[in-house]
Design a protein around this motif. Structure first.
Motif, mmCIF file in Angstrom:
data_model
loop_
_atom_site.group_PDB
_atom_site.id
_atom_site.type_symbol
_atom_site.label_atom_id
_atom_site.label_comp_id
_atom_site.label_asym_id
_atom_site.label_seq_id
_atom_site.Cartn_x
_atom_site.Cartn_y
_atom_site.Cartn_z
ATOM 1 N N ILE A 8 -11.101 -19.301 -27.496
ATOM 2 C CA ILE A 8 -10.921 -17.908 -27.104
ATOM 3 C C ILE A 8 -9.488 -17.462 -27.398
ATOM 4 O O ILE A 8 -9.239 -16.330 -27.833
ATOM 5 C CB ILE A 8 -11.250 -17.732 -25.607
ATOM 6 C CG1 ILE A 8 -12.737 -18.023 -25.355
ATOM 7 C CG2 ILE A 8 -10.890 -16.322 -25.132
ATOM 8 C CD1 ILE A 8 -13.678 -17.045 -26.003
ATOM 9 N N GLN A 9 -8.524 -18.374 -27.177
ATOM 10 C CA GLN A 9 -7.125 -18.047 -27.420
ATOM 11 C C GLN A 9 -6.884 -17.734 -28.899
ATOM 12 O O GLN A 9 -6.132 -16.807 -29.239
ATOM 13 C CB GLN A 9 -6.223 -19.203 -26.983
ATOM 14 C CG GLN A 9 -4.727 -18.938 -27.156
ATOM 15 C CD GLN A 9 -4.257 -17.721 -26.381
ATOM 16 O OE1 GLN A 9 -4.554 -17.569 -25.203
ATOM 17 N NE2 GLN A 9 -3.540 -16.822 -27.054
ATOM 18 N N SER A 18 -6.193 -9.333 -25.410
ATOM 19 C CA SER A 18 -6.089 -10.355 -24.369
ATOM 20 C C SER A 18 -7.315 -11.263 -24.382
ATOM 21 O O SER A 18 -8.368 -10.917 -24.940
ATOM 22 C CB SER A 18 -5.972 -9.693 -22.990
ATOM 23 O OG SER A 18 -7.193 -9.046 -22.650
ATOM 24 N N ARG A 19 -7.167 -12.424 -23.722
ATOM 25 C CA ARG A 19 -8.299 -13.341 -23.617
ATOM 26 C C ARG A 19 -9.435 -12.710 -22.810
ATOM 27 O O ARG A 19 -10.611 -12.953 -23.081
ATOM 28 C CB ARG A 19 -7.849 -14.653 -22.966
ATOM 29 C CG ARG A 19 -6.887 -15.460 -23.818
ATOM 30 C CD ARG A 19 -6.427 -16.729 -23.110
ATOM 31 N NE ARG A 19 -7.563 -17.578 -22.786
ATOM 32 C CZ ARG A 19 -7.448 -18.764 -22.172
ATOM 33 N NH1 ARG A 19 -6.243 -19.193 -21.801
ATOM 34 N NH2 ARG A 19 -8.499 -19.504 -21.916
ATOM 35 N N GLY A 20 -9.082 -11.895 -21.840
ATOM 36 C CA GLY A 20 -10.096 -11.225 -21.045
ATOM 37 C C GLY A 20 -10.951 -10.287 -21.868
ATOM 38 O O GLY A 20 -12.167 -10.209 -21.689
ATOM 39 N N THR A 21 -10.294 -9.570 -22.796
ATOM 40 C CA THR A 21 -11.047 -8.674 -23.679
ATOM 41 C C THR A 21 -11.993 -9.465 -24.565
ATOM 42 O O THR A 21 -13.156 -9.077 -24.778
ATOM 43 C CB THR A 21 -10.079 -7.850 -24.544
ATOM 44 O OG1 THR A 21 -9.270 -7.040 -23.696
ATOM 45 C CG2 THR A 21 -10.840 -6.958 -25.521
ATOM 46 N N VAL A 22 -11.496 -10.585 -25.092
ATOM 47 C CA VAL A 22 -12.353 -11.441 -25.925
ATOM 48 C C VAL A 22 -13.553 -11.912 -25.123
ATOM 49 O O VAL A 22 -14.699 -11.882 -25.601
ATOM 50 C CB VAL A 22 -11.563 -12.646 -26.468
ATOM 51 C CG1 VAL A 22 -12.512 -13.613 -27.193
ATOM 52 C CG2 VAL A 22 -10.463 -12.191 -27.402
ATOM 53 N N VAL A 26 -17.428 -11.343 -26.124
ATOM 54 C CA VAL A 26 -18.284 -12.503 -26.367
ATOM 55 C C VAL A 26 -19.540 -12.461 -25.511
ATOM 56 O O VAL A 26 -20.643 -12.795 -25.967
ATOM 57 C CB VAL A 26 -17.494 -13.808 -26.109
ATOM 58 C CG1 VAL A 26 -18.445 -15.011 -26.055
ATOM 59 C CG2 VAL A 26 -16.451 -14.027 -27.205
ATOM 60 N N HIS A 27 -19.401 -11.987 -24.267
ATOM 61 C CA HIS A 27 -20.537 -11.978 -23.343
ATOM 62 C C HIS A 27 -21.189 -10.599 -23.218
ATOM 63 O O HIS A 27 -21.973 -10.355 -22.304
ATOM 64 C CB HIS A 27 -20.077 -12.468 -21.966
ATOM 65 C CG HIS A 27 -19.657 -13.905 -21.969
ATOM 66 N ND1 HIS A 27 -18.332 -14.301 -22.102
ATOM 67 C CD2 HIS A 27 -20.384 -15.048 -21.897
ATOM 68 C CE1 HIS A 27 -18.264 -15.613 -22.080
ATOM 69 N NE2 HIS A 27 -19.494 -16.098 -21.959
ATOM 70 N N ASP A 28 -20.854 -9.701 -24.177
ATOM 71 C CA ASP A 28 -21.492 -8.373 -24.237
ATOM 72 C C ASP A 28 -21.353 -7.596 -22.928
ATOM 73 O O ASP A 28 -22.299 -6.947 -22.459
ATOM 74 C CB ASP A 28 -22.980 -8.505 -24.604
ATOM 75 C CG ASP A 28 -23.177 -8.990 -26.022
ATOM 76 O OD1 ASP A 28 -22.416 -8.551 -26.908
ATOM 77 O OD2 ASP A 28 -24.073 -9.814 -26.250
ATOM 78 N N ARG A 29 -20.179 -7.675 -22.314
ATOM 79 C CA ARG A 29 -19.943 -6.921 -21.082
ATOM 80 C C ARG A 29 -19.432 -5.520 -21.425
ATOM 81 O O ARG A 29 -18.836 -5.307 -22.485
ATOM 82 C CB ARG A 29 -18.945 -7.666 -20.195
ATOM 83 C CG ARG A 29 -19.458 -9.040 -19.730
ATOM 84 C CD ARG A 29 -18.572 -9.632 -18.651
ATOM 85 N NE ARG A 29 -19.091 -10.921 -18.209
ATOM 86 C CZ ARG A 29 -18.526 -12.091 -18.492
ATOM 87 N NH1 ARG A 29 -17.404 -12.137 -19.183
ATOM 88 N NH2 ARG A 29 -19.073 -13.217 -18.066
ATOM 89 N N ALA A 43 -12.573 -11.013 -35.918
ATOM 90 C CA ALA A 43 -11.882 -12.294 -35.761
ATOM 91 C C ALA A 43 -12.878 -13.427 -35.544
ATOM 92 O O ALA A 43 -12.718 -14.532 -36.086
ATOM 93 C CB ALA A 43 -10.897 -12.212 -34.588
ATOM 94 N N MET A 44 -13.922 -13.161 -34.756
ATOM 95 C CA MET A 44 -14.963 -14.175 -34.533
ATOM 96 C C MET A 44 -15.631 -14.557 -35.843
ATOM 97 O O MET A 44 -15.896 -15.738 -36.110
ATOM 98 C CB MET A 44 -16.001 -13.628 -33.549
ATOM 99 C CG MET A 44 -15.491 -13.493 -32.117
ATOM 100 S SD MET A 44 -16.596 -12.505 -31.060
ATOM 101 C CE MET A 44 -18.117 -13.451 -31.141
#
Length: 340
Positions: A8-9, A18-22, A26-29, A43-44
């Motif tokens: 994630i980093q 931020s890692r929180g945004t990633v 990633v979890h479609d929130r 990036a992914m």
């Protein structure tokens, strides 16, 4: 080469968020800036990151396999091995969806991939001999979080987690080594590929030629042609080459058409002996070995090609496949009349 799973980093650093945004992307929130979400997904994709799908206890693993109906002997053997492997995984409690397009045409193969994604397959094993359209379908599946392993043929950079295939150049090098042991200096080889522009044909011809000259033999002792895996063309090309060049004392069948080559050699009844090296230990090649019409058959483990993609996918689905090899090659063996 072992590919470490991106973190994630790393995704956060590459996308500038931020890692929180990633984590939310990633979890479609919800509540993620669209521009930032696009940067994260880009990036992914660049890092070949695939979200792990959680599986509830007792939930059946659903995997899909795409392999077309083949007319050639190797394709039939591979398809049979795939169906056998799929049956074993079904018996072990997995749901295996087998899609067999009637042809390896790109759009038919791409449609088969998309159909299995629509049916909810969490992982796919895909025979990717169908060209760019298949690569696009695989890439689309991977973007949706589906784990994809390609096998037999490969399309680079289409988002697959691994490829299980044949080392084409190594098989060509083995053929050159065998042929060099049978032919004297000055004697030449007809290299008859299915299609010299295809990945298998190009790789085998390159491997043979480079190893041949590396042994101190002359490049002009090698005559390269193609038969498009046609019996009639292989027969005509073999006859024309052997009659037209008396130096040729060997035929390396780098593609399909070995029975045609053997028939041509038999009917010509030349005063010199013609050595033959072929690929894939099919029923017909076993017969030709025992008859003495073929000297060596370089055998790729068909069972490995069929089973290994499902093994990788099952391991990933069960959370055990943390480090997956980008490429795995099928073991090879050399068959003779005495060894079968």
């Amino acid at each position: 080469m072992i590919m470490k799973r991106p973190t994630i980093q790393q995704i956060a650093a590459l996308s500038g968020v931020s890692r929180g945004t990633v984590d939310r992307v990633v979890h479609d929130r919800p509540n993620v800036n669209p521009e930032k979400a696009k940067r994260v997904r880009d990036a992914m994709r660049r890092l070949n990151y695939r979200p792990r799908r959680s599986r509830r206890a007792g939930q059946t693993i659903r995997l899909g396999v795409v392999i077309p109906h083949h007319a050639d002997a190797f394709g039939l053997a591979l398809a049979g091995a795939v169906e056998s492997a799929a049956a074993e995984y079904r018996a072990a409690g997995m749901e295996i969806l087998l899609n067999r397009p009637n042809s390896p045409l790109p759009m038919d193969m791409a449609d088969a991939v998309s159909a299995l994604v629509d049916k909810g397959a969490a992982g796919l094993a895909v025979w990717t001999g169908g060209g760019p359209a298949v690569g696009d379908a695989v890439r689309s599946a991977a973007d949706k979080g589906v784990r994809v392993v390609t096998f037999a043929h490969d399309i680079p950079d289409c988002g697959q987690v691994s490829h299980v295939g044949q080392d084409w150049e190594r098989s060509g090098r083995i053929a050159a080594g065998l042929m060099a042991r049978m032919l004297r200096p000055g004697e030449g080889v007809l290299i008859l590929a299915g299609n010299v522009e295809s990945t298998p044909g190009r790789g085998r011809v390159r491997g043979f030629s480079e190893f041949w000259t590396g042994l101190g033999r002359l490049q002009d002792e090698c005559r390269v042609d193609q038969c498009y895996d046609s019996f009639d063309v292989a027969y005509e090309k073999t006859c024309a080459a052997l009659v037209g060049d008396e130096r040729l004392c060997g035929v390396y069948m780098a593609g399909e058409g070995t029975p045609a080559c053997v028939e041509a050699v038999g009917r010509l009844a030349l005063p010199r002996r013609i050595r033959v090296v072929a690929h894939d230990l099919t029923v017909e090649h076993r017969r030709l070995l025992q008859y003495g019409a073929v000297d060596f058959v370089i055998h790729q483990d068909v069972s490995f090609l069929a089973r290994r993609p499902l093994e990788i996918l099952a391991s990933l689905m069960n959370g055990r496949g943390r480090d997956v090899a980008a490429v795995e090659y099928a073991p090879m063996d050399i068959a003779t009349a005495e060894s079968i």
